[in-house]
Design a protein around this motif. Sequence first.
Motif, PDB file in Angstrom:
ATOM      1  N   GLU A   1       0.805  -1.213   0.000  1.00 15.14           N
ATOM      2  CA  GLU A   1       0.000   0.000   0.000  1.00 15.14           C
ATOM      3  C   GLU A   1       0.840   1.266   0.000  1.00 15.14           C
ATOM      4  N   LEU A   2       2.105   1.166   0.450  1.00 13.63           N
ATOM      5  CA  LEU A   2       2.970   2.342   0.537  1.00 13.63           C
ATOM      6  C   LEU A   2       3.929   2.470  -0.644  1.00 13.63           C
ATOM      7  N   LYS A   3       4.054   1.418  -1.440  1.00  7.85           N
ATOM      8  CA  LYS A   3       5.030   1.460  -2.532  1.00  7.85           C
ATOM      9  C   LYS A   3       4.751   2.597  -3.506  1.00  7.85           C
ATOM     10  N   GLN A   4       3.478   2.783  -3.846  1.00  8.05           N
ATOM     11  CA  GLN A   4       3.145   3.838  -4.798  1.00  8.05           C
ATOM     12  C   GLN A   4       3.370   5.215  -4.184  1.00  8.05           C
ATOM     13  N   GLU A   5       3.027   5.355  -2.915  1.00  3.48           N
ATOM     14  CA  GLU A   5       3.194   6.646  -2.251  1.00  3.48           C
ATOM     15  C   GLU A   5       4.667   7.026  -2.107  1.00  3.48           C
ATOM     16  N   LEU A   6       5.508   6.047  -1.747  1.00  4.92           N
ATOM     17  CA  LEU A   6       6.937   6.315  -1.556  1.00  4.92           C
ATOM     18  C   LEU A   6       7.730   6.214  -2.849  1.00  4.92           C
ATOM     19  N   GLU A   7       7.102   5.705  -3.905  1.00  4.82           N
ATOM     20  CA  GLU A   7       7.736   5.574  -5.212  1.00  4.82           C
ATOM     21  C   GLU A   7       8.979   4.689  -5.159  1.00  4.82           C
ATOM     22  N   CYS A   8       8.943   3.649  -4.348  1.00  4.37           N
ATOM     23  CA  CYS A   8      10.034   2.684  -4.306  1.00  4.37           C
ATOM     24  C   CYS A   8       9.495   1.374  -3.754  1.00  4.37           C
ATOM     25  N   ASP A   9      10.242   0.300  -4.031  1.00  2.00           N
ATOM     26  CA  ASP A   9       9.833  -1.032  -3.593  1.00  2.00           C
ATOM     27  C   ASP A   9      10.590  -1.507  -2.359  1.00  2.00           C
ATOM     28  N   PHE A  10      11.802  -0.990  -2.180  1.00  2.00           N
ATOM     29  CA  PHE A  10      12.634  -1.363  -1.040  1.00  2.00           C
ATOM     30  C   PHE A  10      13.402  -0.135  -0.548  1.00  2.00           C
ATOM     31  N   ILE A  11      13.828  -0.194   0.698  1.00  2.00           N
ATOM     32  CA  ILE A  11      14.746   0.804   1.236  1.00  2.00           C
ATOM     33  C   ILE A  11      16.012   0.080   1.660  1.00  2.00           C
ATOM     34  N   LEU A  12      17.144   0.531   1.153  1.00  3.55           N
ATOM     35  CA  LEU A  12      18.430  -0.042   1.517  1.00  3.55           C
ATOM     36  C   LEU A  12      19.134   0.934   2.454  1.00  3.55           C
ATOM     37  N   VAL A  13      19.305   0.524   3.705  1.00  4.53           N
ATOM     38  CA  VAL A  13      19.934   1.376   4.719  1.00  4.53           C
ATOM     39  C   VAL A  13      21.383   0.940   4.878  1.00  4.53           C
ATOM     40  N   ILE A  14      22.306   1.886   4.744  1.00  8.91           N
ATOM     41  CA  ILE A  14      23.736   1.579   4.817  1.00  8.91           C
ATOM     42  C   ILE A  14      24.352   2.336   5.991  1.00  8.91           C
ATOM     43  N   ASP A  15      24.986   1.592   6.885  1.00  5.86           N
ATOM     44  CA  ASP A  15      25.706   2.162   8.023  1.00  5.86           C
ATOM     45  C   ASP A  15      27.198   2.092   7.726  1.00  5.86           C
ATOM     46  N   THR A  16      27.894   3.197   7.888  1.00  7.67           N
ATOM     47  CA  THR A  16      29.299   3.258   7.497  1.00  7.67           C
ATOM     48  C   THR A  16      30.216   3.479   8.694  1.00  7.67           C
ATOM     49  N   GLU A  17      31.463   3.129   8.492  1.00  5.33           N
ATOM     50  CA  GLU A  17      32.497   3.354   9.504  1.00  5.33           C
ATOM     51  C   GLU A  17      32.670   4.860   9.738  1.00  5.33           C
ATOM     52  N   GLY A  18      32.939   5.245  10.973  1.00 10.14           N
ATOM     53  CA  GLY A  18      33.080   6.663  11.302  1.00 10.14           C
ATOM     54  C   GLY A  18      34.336   7.283  10.713  1.00 10.14           C
ATOM     55  N   LEU A  19      34.237   8.548  10.361  1.00 11.94           N
ATOM     56  CA  LEU A  19      35.386   9.299   9.849  1.00 11.94           C
ATOM     57  C   LEU A  19      36.253   9.790  11.014  1.00 11.94           C
TER      58      LEU A  19
END
Length: 516
Positions: free
Chosen positions: A454-472
């Motif tokens: 139900e939210l795919k059309q509203e958010l205009e995406c099928d998945f969310i890829l969350v990336i956590d990175t090493e600190g600078l």
Amino acid sequence: MKKLTLDEFYTKKISTNYVLMITGCDEYPKSLEEISQHFLRNIMRANPEARNTENGECRMEDADPGDDDLINPLDMITAVFLCADSFLQQVLMQKMSQCQFALPLLLPDSGKGNITFMLWAMRQIVKNWKLQKNASSMEESLVSIQMPFISFIRVGVCSVSKSKLLNSILSNEKHDFFVHREMECGDIPRKCSDGLVEMAMFCPCGKSNIDVFETQFSILNLRGDARDHLVQLEFLKANSNAMFILIDREIDAEEMPILCDSKARLFIIQNQNINNRSSNTNVITDTLSQLKIKPTLIEKGRHNDAAFTKKLRSYITTFLQSTENHETLEGMVHVAGSLNIRIDECERKCSESKDKVNSIMDIIEKSRVKESKQRYLPLQGDMWHKWAETNKEQSREVRAKFGGDPRVFVLTVLGVQSTGKSTLLNTMFGLQFTVSSGRCTRGAFMQLMSIDDELKQELECDFILVIDTEGLKAPELATHHDSYEHDNELATTSGKNQSAYLCIRILAMSLLLTKT
């Protein structure tokens, strides 16, 4: 279970992926059936209001809901844990620990008539504390910490709320570690959580103006009348260093033997009518003397709540200073087994997983990591590269046939080390990126999250890829001549993901993220 629409998950357990799915939700549940889903979504985001079980129908100004329209928060928590798989139970425990909620240690299952010792579920929780102002912080897995355990039980009905009393003992900040009768829906009759034993650990921070106690210890709280839950009582008698017993009425001499054979030091708290106090005290004293039990009697008397809290803290402090016998949760396994309490860690899947992990760790410790990877993970070398090239060609064919790839929204967090990046993502999305003091994230880790149809059309995406990175600007790399190149490469990699539908970079200042 049916009231919370969890009955289908009693045998078919809820998974972590099911909970992590992004769905649309209102601020409050509209009905009783939505309460469990709201709890899961809110606790995954470490929301301190997650235990609130009021629903939209109850919030109407002219509403007068009956007990059938409401549910006690303890019943909801018990039902959710009974319907969660072992991995989700671990995640829920971690999130509840972050919110400083009491954790279910002995979980009753009235449907199957058994009790579960939740050792595996607590395996991932790490606690840190500081005993003195200038001392270094101590950090250890919760199940391995050696500390005193103090249990609280009640015999009969008590006018004083035991759980509210415990909250006031543990903190001056009026934080509700334990659900109590004066919380929203806390006075609703319990249906499935009597017999639950909860645990709350006190961790000092080393500041005398904040710490109400100087050392670490845990409180175990038995829900319900102890006379109705003798297995749990025997567990507490065997594993507690001290036991506080609340009595609010005259009790029969025949009821006192349940306190025999306890290795714990006993404290009996009396809160009775002044006219009856003297006679009942004599009955208790005489009976316990015959049973060769020598408890410390504590009378509430005319003390108000603040004065009585201070009095109990004094007793606990004195006891902690005098005891040298410490226990661990891991060390309680043999007692649980002797009482026929089910131990979650002894289930086949858990034991097989532990054996496999231990065998892998033994191999790694006996050889170099690079050699172990080449020998035991050959697919991650040249074969992996060849597979990736083949997969690319197949993906092109699929795109040509079906008209495109799934739309992926990529969210990357980038910032200075130890500024709360992993914590921010965990709180926003209910994820489990590793968090601790110092440099805990190395390289980049990602989590793919599905989105409700139900939210795919509203958010205009099928998945969310969350990336956590090493600190600078990691202090560990400051002396390396190529540390700036390392940070630049990390930032470039995070900012340029050609396969992503959209990439957002969050370059947060240290001060801003430290506040969050």
